[in-house]
Design a protein around this motif. Sequence first.
Motif, PDB file in Angstrom:
ATOM      1  N   LYS A 290       0.861  -1.161   0.129  1.00 20.78           N
ATOM      2  CA  LYS A 290       0.058  -0.112   0.114  1.00 20.78           C
ATOM      3  C   LYS A 290       0.892   1.240   0.044  1.00 20.78           C
ATOM      4  CE  LYS A 290      -4.142  -1.824   2.313  1.00 20.78           C
ATOM      5  NZ  LYS A 290      -4.662  -1.961   3.492  1.00 20.78           N
ATOM      6  N   SER A 291       1.993   1.138   0.885  1.00 22.61           N
ATOM      7  CA  SER A 291       2.920   2.273   0.895  1.00 22.61           C
ATOM      8  C   SER A 291       3.684   2.801  -0.359  1.00 22.61           C
ATOM      9  CB  SER A 291       3.936   2.034   1.974  1.00 22.61           C
ATOM     10  OG  SER A 291       3.221   1.970   3.237  1.00 22.61           O
ATOM     11  N   LYS A 292       4.016   1.421  -1.088  1.00 22.39           N
ATOM     12  CA  LYS A 292       4.387   1.768  -2.303  1.00 22.39           C
ATOM     13  C   LYS A 292       3.521   2.378  -3.474  1.00 22.39           C
ATOM     14  CE  LYS A 292       6.519  -0.708  -6.372  1.00 22.39           C
ATOM     15  NZ  LYS A 292       7.026  -1.905  -6.943  1.00 22.39           N
ATOM     16  N   GLN A 293       2.264   1.821  -3.652  1.00 22.30           N
ATOM     17  CA  GLN A 293       1.308   2.329  -4.382  1.00 22.30           C
ATOM     18  C   GLN A 293       1.248   3.938  -4.203  1.00 22.30           C
ATOM     19  OE1 GLN A 293       0.405   0.912  -7.101  1.00 22.30           O
ATOM     20  NE2 GLN A 293       1.524  -0.823  -6.638  1.00 22.30           N
ATOM     21  N   SER A 294       1.164   4.415  -3.065  1.00 15.53           N
ATOM     22  CA  SER A 294       0.957   5.575  -2.432  1.00 15.53           C
ATOM     23  C   SER A 294       2.156   6.463  -2.935  1.00 15.53           C
ATOM     24  CB  SER A 294       0.674   5.754  -0.956  1.00 15.53           C
ATOM     25  OG  SER A 294      -0.300   5.228  -0.287  1.00 15.53           O
ATOM     26  N   LEU A 295       3.189   6.038  -2.754  1.00 16.22           N
ATOM     27  CA  LEU A 295       4.548   6.655  -3.363  1.00 16.22           C
ATOM     28  C   LEU A 295       4.681   6.943  -4.924  1.00 16.22           C
ATOM     29  CD1 LEU A 295       7.212   5.183  -1.072  1.00 16.22           C
ATOM     30  CD2 LEU A 295       6.498   7.363  -0.822  1.00 16.22           C
TER      31      LEU A 295
ATOM     32  N   ASP B  73       9.066   4.366 -10.586  1.00 16.35           N
ATOM     33  CA  ASP B  73       9.388   2.947  -9.861  1.00 16.35           C
ATOM     34  C   ASP B  73      10.138   3.142  -8.762  1.00 16.35           C
ATOM     35  OD1 ASP B  73       8.805   0.377  -9.261  1.00 16.35           O
ATOM     36  OD2 ASP B  73      10.658  -0.216 -10.362  1.00 16.35           O
ATOM     37  N   ILE B  74       9.763   2.476  -7.432  1.00 11.04           N
ATOM     38  CA  ILE B  74      10.652   2.648  -6.207  1.00 11.04           C
ATOM     39  C   ILE B  74      10.408   1.197  -5.583  1.00 11.04           C
ATOM     40  CG2 ILE B  74       8.413   3.593  -4.895  1.00 11.04           C
ATOM     41  CD1 ILE B  74      10.384   4.874  -3.140  1.00 11.04           C
ATOM     42  N   LYS B  75      11.631   0.711  -5.038  1.00  8.09           N
ATOM     43  CA  LYS B  75      11.613  -0.450  -4.570  1.00  8.09           C
ATOM     44  C   LYS B  75      11.870  -0.586  -3.005  1.00  8.09           C
ATOM     45  CE  LYS B  75      14.072  -3.129  -8.355  1.00  8.09           C
ATOM     46  NZ  LYS B  75      13.761  -2.169  -9.417  1.00  8.09           N
ATOM     47  N   ILE B  76      11.265  -1.517  -2.311  1.00  4.01           N
ATOM     48  CA  ILE B  76      11.306  -1.319  -0.786  1.00  4.01           C
ATOM     49  C   ILE B  76      11.952  -2.509  -0.277  1.00  4.01           C
ATOM     50  CG2 ILE B  76      10.075  -1.001   1.161  1.00  4.01           C
ATOM     51  CD1 ILE B  76       7.698   0.746  -0.431  1.00  4.01           C
ATOM     52  N   HIS B  77      12.885  -2.336   0.751  1.00  7.35           N
ATOM     53  CA  HIS B  77      13.617  -3.368   1.051  1.00  7.35           C
ATOM     54  C   HIS B  77      13.502  -3.453   2.466  1.00  7.35           C
ATOM     55  CE1 HIS B  77      17.483  -5.900   0.979  1.00  7.35           C
ATOM     56  NE2 HIS B  77      16.543  -6.730   1.716  1.00  7.35           N
ATOM     57  N   LEU B  78      13.193  -4.216   3.430  1.00  5.21           N
ATOM     58  CA  LEU B  78      13.202  -4.380   4.602  1.00  5.21           C
ATOM     59  C   LEU B  78      14.123  -5.302   5.234  1.00  5.21           C
ATOM     60  CD1 LEU B  78      11.397  -3.221   7.369  1.00  5.21           C
ATOM     61  CD2 LEU B  78       9.997  -5.290   7.126  1.00  5.21           C
ATOM     62  N   HIS B  79      14.910  -4.809   6.552  1.00  5.34           N
ATOM     63  CA  HIS B  79      16.142  -5.609   6.948  1.00  5.34           C
ATOM     64  C   HIS B  79      15.777  -5.922   8.416  1.00  5.34           C
ATOM     65  CE1 HIS B  79      17.541  -1.870   4.471  1.00  5.34           C
ATOM     66  NE2 HIS B  79      17.634  -3.115   3.532  1.00  5.34           N
ATOM     67  N   LYS B  80      16.299  -6.738   8.782  1.00  2.00           N
ATOM     68  CA  LYS B  80      16.232  -7.227  10.349  1.00  2.00           C
ATOM     69  C   LYS B  80      17.483  -6.788  10.879  1.00  2.00           C
ATOM     70  CE  LYS B  80      14.796 -11.565  10.816  1.00  2.00           C
ATOM     71  NZ  LYS B  80      14.615 -13.169  10.834  1.00  2.00           N
ATOM     72  N   LYS B  81      17.162  -6.697  12.431  1.00  2.00           N
ATOM     73  CA  LYS B  81      18.275  -6.181  13.236  1.00  2.00           C
ATOM     74  C   LYS B  81      19.604  -6.648  13.170  1.00  2.00           C
ATOM     75  CE  LYS B  81      16.726  -8.256  17.484  1.00  2.00           C
ATOM     76  NZ  LYS B  81      16.041  -8.132  18.744  1.00  2.00           N
ATOM     77  N   ASP B  82      19.933  -8.001  12.671  1.00  2.00           N
ATOM     78  CA  ASP B  82      20.924  -8.537  12.395  1.00  2.00           C
ATOM     79  C   ASP B  82      21.822  -8.270  11.265  1.00  2.00           C
ATOM     80  OD1 ASP B  82      19.359 -10.119  11.025  1.00  2.00           O
ATOM     81  OD2 ASP B  82      19.752 -11.860  11.928  1.00  2.00           O
ATOM     82  N   LEU B  83      21.197  -7.358  10.400  1.00  2.00           N
ATOM     83  CA  LEU B  83      21.547  -6.882   9.081  1.00  2.00           C
ATOM     84  C   LEU B  83      21.396  -7.901   8.169  1.00  2.00           C
ATOM     85  CD1 LEU B  83      24.850  -4.910   9.927  1.00  2.00           C
ATOM     86  CD2 LEU B  83      22.427  -4.070   9.694  1.00  2.00           C
ATOM     87  N   LYS B  84      20.345  -8.957   8.376  1.00  2.00           N
ATOM     88  CA  LYS B  84      19.991  -9.703   7.017  1.00  2.00           C
ATOM     89  C   LYS B  84      18.540  -9.094   6.668  1.00  2.00           C
ATOM     90  CE  LYS B  84      21.520 -13.737   9.032  1.00  2.00           C
ATOM     91  NZ  LYS B  84      21.394 -15.434   9.532  1.00  2.00           N
ATOM     92  N   SER B  85      18.438  -9.440   5.238  1.00  2.00           N
ATOM     93  CA  SER B  85      17.306  -9.039   4.577  1.00  2.00           C
ATOM     94  C   SER B  85      16.044  -9.813   4.963  1.00  2.00           C
ATOM     95  CB  SER B  85      17.466  -9.286   3.104  1.00  2.00           C
ATOM     96  OG  SER B  85      16.300  -9.294   2.414  1.00  2.00           O
ATOM     97  N   PHE B  86      14.989  -9.274   5.396  1.00  2.00           N
ATOM     98  CA  PHE B  86      13.902  -9.674   5.939  1.00  2.00           C
ATOM     99  C   PHE B  86      13.088 -10.028   4.552  1.00  2.00           C
ATOM    100  CE2 PHE B  86       9.989  -9.146   8.721  1.00  2.00           C
ATOM    101  CZ  PHE B  86       9.866 -10.417   8.908  1.00  2.00           C
ATOM    102  N   PHE B  87      12.810  -9.039   3.577  1.00  2.00           N
ATOM    103  CA  PHE B  87      12.370  -9.348   2.439  1.00  2.00           C
ATOM    104  C   PHE B  87      12.264  -8.307   1.559  1.00  2.00           C
ATOM    105  CE2 PHE B  87       8.639  -7.921   4.797  1.00  2.00           C
ATOM    106  CZ  PHE B  87       8.161  -6.813   3.867  1.00  2.00           C
TER     107      PHE B  87
END
Length: 274
Positions: free
Chosen positions: A90-95, A103-117
């Motif tokens: 939803k956030s991406k569509q709003s942007l 186009d904008i890409k969104i990347h979420l990271h975990k606190k251990d510096l691993k990719s969440f998704f």
Amino acid sequence: MTVNRNFIFLILFVAISSFFLFWAFNNYMIYEQKNSNESLMDVYLNDLAKEIKKNKELVLTSAVLISKNDDIKRCLKTNNKEDCIKYLEKSKQSLVSTSLFKDIKIHLHKKDLKSFFRLWDLKNSKNDSLQDFRYCLKIVKNEKKPKSCIEIGRFSMLIRGVSPVVEDNEYLGSIEAIIDFSSIIEHFKEKDIKLYVLMKKEYLSIPTKVKFKKEQILKDYVVLNNKIEDFSFLDNKRFEYTGYEKKSNYYLLYTPIYNISKEQIGTYVLKIYI
């Protein structure tokens, strides 16, 4: 004889004086042309810097806004990926609907510096470690402050805005908004100037998720422009500093790209037709 001698001296004096006048005038014209060229190059460099800054600010603002959402905090704490995906889509569509980004890409990271998704690559999300090459993420984690940067990741060298996700002063992870250089390339195209974005070839082992075409891979650089053309005029060159050189009917203006650790990771090259 005296008349002839004086006449010869006069001719020599005129010839020598003419030579020095021509030499001085020619040097003056070269000096003026150089000053004019350098002033023009400064205009283009400032324009480039302005566009880069604008894009970095846009992705940073986007990341900060998203990081404040309670759903993001909750899903990082509970490791619930599905909730995060719904909100971030939803956030991406709003942007995108704001017309600020094609186009904008969104990347979420975990606190251990691993990719969440990675929102654009959900099928291949494997919680891969980003520890060894994503210096911007390390700084954001250590300082708990948002940062914008240009950095090489699994999907190429990109413009990134990274914001920590924090609750009660506890670092939960980070959110990243990412764009490529397309809008900046388009900005200069409208001025009949070509912008080429070059990544140093020595970093080619990092963007493992990208299949570069053979035309993009030069001796020392990888051309990141999506539109494939003849890049041979960029080959066998080392663009280590800011400078320019004149070709037959165009100038090449170049300036380094640095990551957040002040390492040169690439070069911008402007092809300016005369």
